[in-house]
Scaffold this active site. Structure first.
Site, PDB file in Angstrom:
ATOM      1  N   GLU A 112      23.267  12.980 -18.952  1.00 60.58           N
ATOM      2  CA  GLU A 112      22.071  13.375 -19.712  1.00 60.58           C
ATOM      3  C   GLU A 112      21.267  14.435 -18.964  1.00 60.58           C
ATOM      4  OE1 GLU A 112      20.797   9.352 -20.360  1.00 60.58           O
ATOM      5  OE2 GLU A 112      22.604   9.079 -21.587  1.00 60.58           O
ATOM      6  N   ASN A 168      21.241   1.283 -15.432  1.00 58.37           N
ATOM      7  CA  ASN A 168      20.480   2.527 -15.580  1.00 58.37           C
ATOM      8  C   ASN A 168      19.573   2.355 -16.794  1.00 58.37           C
ATOM      9  OD1 ASN A 168      19.507   5.076 -16.015  1.00 58.37           O
ATOM     10  ND2 ASN A 168      21.487   5.991 -16.534  1.00 58.37           N
ATOM     11  N   HIS A 187      23.701  12.618 -13.689  1.00 55.39           N
ATOM     12  CA  HIS A 187      24.011  11.861 -14.905  1.00 55.39           C
ATOM     13  C   HIS A 187      24.250  12.847 -16.048  1.00 55.39           C
ATOM     14  CE1 HIS A 187      23.581   9.281 -18.391  1.00 55.39           C
ATOM     15  NE2 HIS A 187      23.955   8.292 -17.594  1.00 55.39           N
ATOM     16  N   LYS A 203      17.416   4.366 -17.898  1.00 56.17           N
ATOM     17  CA  LYS A 203      17.061   5.626 -18.567  1.00 56.17           C
ATOM     18  C   LYS A 203      15.550   5.612 -18.839  1.00 56.17           C
ATOM     19  CE  LYS A 203      21.764   5.801 -20.180  1.00 56.17           C
ATOM     20  NZ  LYS A 203      22.750   6.293 -21.121  1.00 56.17           N
ATOM     21  N   GLU A 239      31.704   8.521 -15.896  1.00 51.63           N
ATOM     22  CA  GLU A 239      31.086   8.213 -17.186  1.00 51.63           C
ATOM     23  C   GLU A 239      31.601   9.190 -18.239  1.00 51.63           C
ATOM     24  OE1 GLU A 239      27.203   5.793 -16.692  1.00 51.63           O
ATOM     25  OE2 GLU A 239      26.700   7.904 -16.773  1.00 51.63           O
ATOM     26  N   SER A 244      29.180   2.196 -22.262  1.00 54.94           N
ATOM     27  CA  SER A 244      29.344   1.074 -23.195  1.00 54.94           C
ATOM     28  C   SER A 244      29.902  -0.189 -22.524  1.00 54.94           C
ATOM     29  CB  SER A 244      30.212   1.492 -24.384  1.00 54.94           C
ATOM     30  OG  SER A 244      29.573   2.518 -25.122  1.00 54.94           O
ATOM     31  N   GLY A 259      26.657   5.083 -24.760  1.00 54.38           N
ATOM     32  CA  GLY A 259      25.782   4.648 -25.848  1.00 54.38           C
ATOM     33  C   GLY A 259      26.485   4.593 -27.185  1.00 54.38           C
TER      34      GLY A 259
HETATM   35  P1  13P Z   1      25.559   2.825 -22.067  1.00 55.75           P
HETATM   36  O1  13P Z   1      25.975   1.632 -21.253  1.00 55.75           O
HETATM   37  O2  13P Z   1      24.333   2.563 -22.884  1.00 55.75           O
HETATM   38  O3  13P Z   1      26.717   3.389 -22.838  1.00 55.75           O
HETATM   39  O4  13P Z   1      25.105   3.963 -21.022  1.00 55.75           O
HETATM   40  C1  13P Z   1      25.954   4.285 -19.983  1.00 55.75           C
HETATM   41  C2  13P Z   1      25.232   5.136 -19.023  1.00 55.75           C
HETATM   42  O5  13P Z   1      24.928   6.299 -19.299  1.00 55.75           O
HETATM   43  C3  13P Z   1      24.861   4.540 -17.730  1.00 55.75           C
HETATM   44  O6  13P Z   1      24.421   5.496 -16.831  1.00 55.75           O
END
Ligand code: 13P
Length: 234
Positions: free
Chosen positions: A87, A7, A85, A9, A154, A196, A160
């Site tokens: 976010e 992803n 997601h 983002k 997640e 992560s 992150g």
């Molecule tokens: P990270 O791997 O950067 O922690 O992000 C995970 C994520 O939100 C994947 O959709």
């Protein structure tokens, strides 16, 4: 067959995507590798990587300035779309009901929705993890979707953050999701872990029961981090 889904983002560029496509073109893997990139980068092709979007409108078409429909995403050749997601849930107030609508539009147009669920740190501290996950699974998934969806767990607090939950925590969350999916008649739905994930921890994570693949954020952006992840999923 496991899923390795990146992803991006709101990161990357067409140039960095082309670089990734070129550097992965000789990779041999029995797993399914997908990159979910910003809308503007869709339309590239690769023998190794399939493509997906990161969001989709809950509407079919019409006066919704700035939104992108599932049909438009499918027209680029994309096969997948992330919905719900954390976010999107956090910054755009997406509820389970909206996520379910978005997943339905994706399915109507032949896309595979990757439906995300996961708890916040406050919910985890309050001991609500299993309730939050259960509600999200029950409410975010449309009807009649056997073998047509992917679910991703997640834990929001680990995204992150460079920290991963313990093996027991991941196993427990995936067991709860698998049990709910089974109750809904959706046995066999792939359940991905995301937060992560990196080349160092992916082999351990993928070996946990009920983990059907990984959803990778930051470590999917650079070929020298993403390629070892692909190679470490046996
Ligand atoms: P990270 O791997 O950067 O922690 O992000 C995970 C994520 O939100 C994947 O959709």
């Amino acid at each position: 067959m496991k899923f390795i889904i990146g992803n991006w983002k709101m990161n990357g560029s067409r140039a960095s995507l082309r670089d990734m496509i070129q550097k992965t073109e000789k990779i041999k893997t029995e797993n399914r590798v997908v990159l979910c990139v910003p809308f503007t980068m869709l339309g590239e092709t690769s023998d190794v990587i399939s493509f997906g979007a990161q969001d989709v409108s809950s509407h079919e078409r019409g006066a919704y300035t700035g939104e992108v429909s599932a049909a438009m995403i499918a027209e680029t050749g994309a096969k997948y779309v992330i919905v719900g997601h954390s976010e999107r849930r956090m910054y755009h107030d997406e509820t389970n009901d909206i996520v379910r609508e978005k997943a339905a539009r994706a399915l109507d147009n032949g896309l595979i929705p990757i439906i995300c669920v996961g708890e916040t740190m406050d919910e985890k501290r309050a001991g609500k993890t299993m309730d939050v996950i259960t509600a999200a699974v029950r409410e975010s998934i449309p009807n009649d979707v056997k073998d047509k969806i992917i679910v991703a767990y997640e834990p929001r607090w680990a995204i992150g953050a460079g920290i991963t939950p313990s093996t027991d925590d991941i196993a427990h969350a995936h067991r709860v999701i698998a049990d709910n999916l089974s109750y809904m008649g959706l046995d066999g739905t792939p359940i991905l872990y995301g937060a992560s994930v990196n080349a160092g921890n992916v082999a351990d994570i993928i070996s946990i029961e009920n983990v059907g693949g990984v959803l990778v954020g930051g470590a999917s952006l650079k070929p020298d981090e993403f390629i070892p992840i692909i190679q470490n999923v046996k």
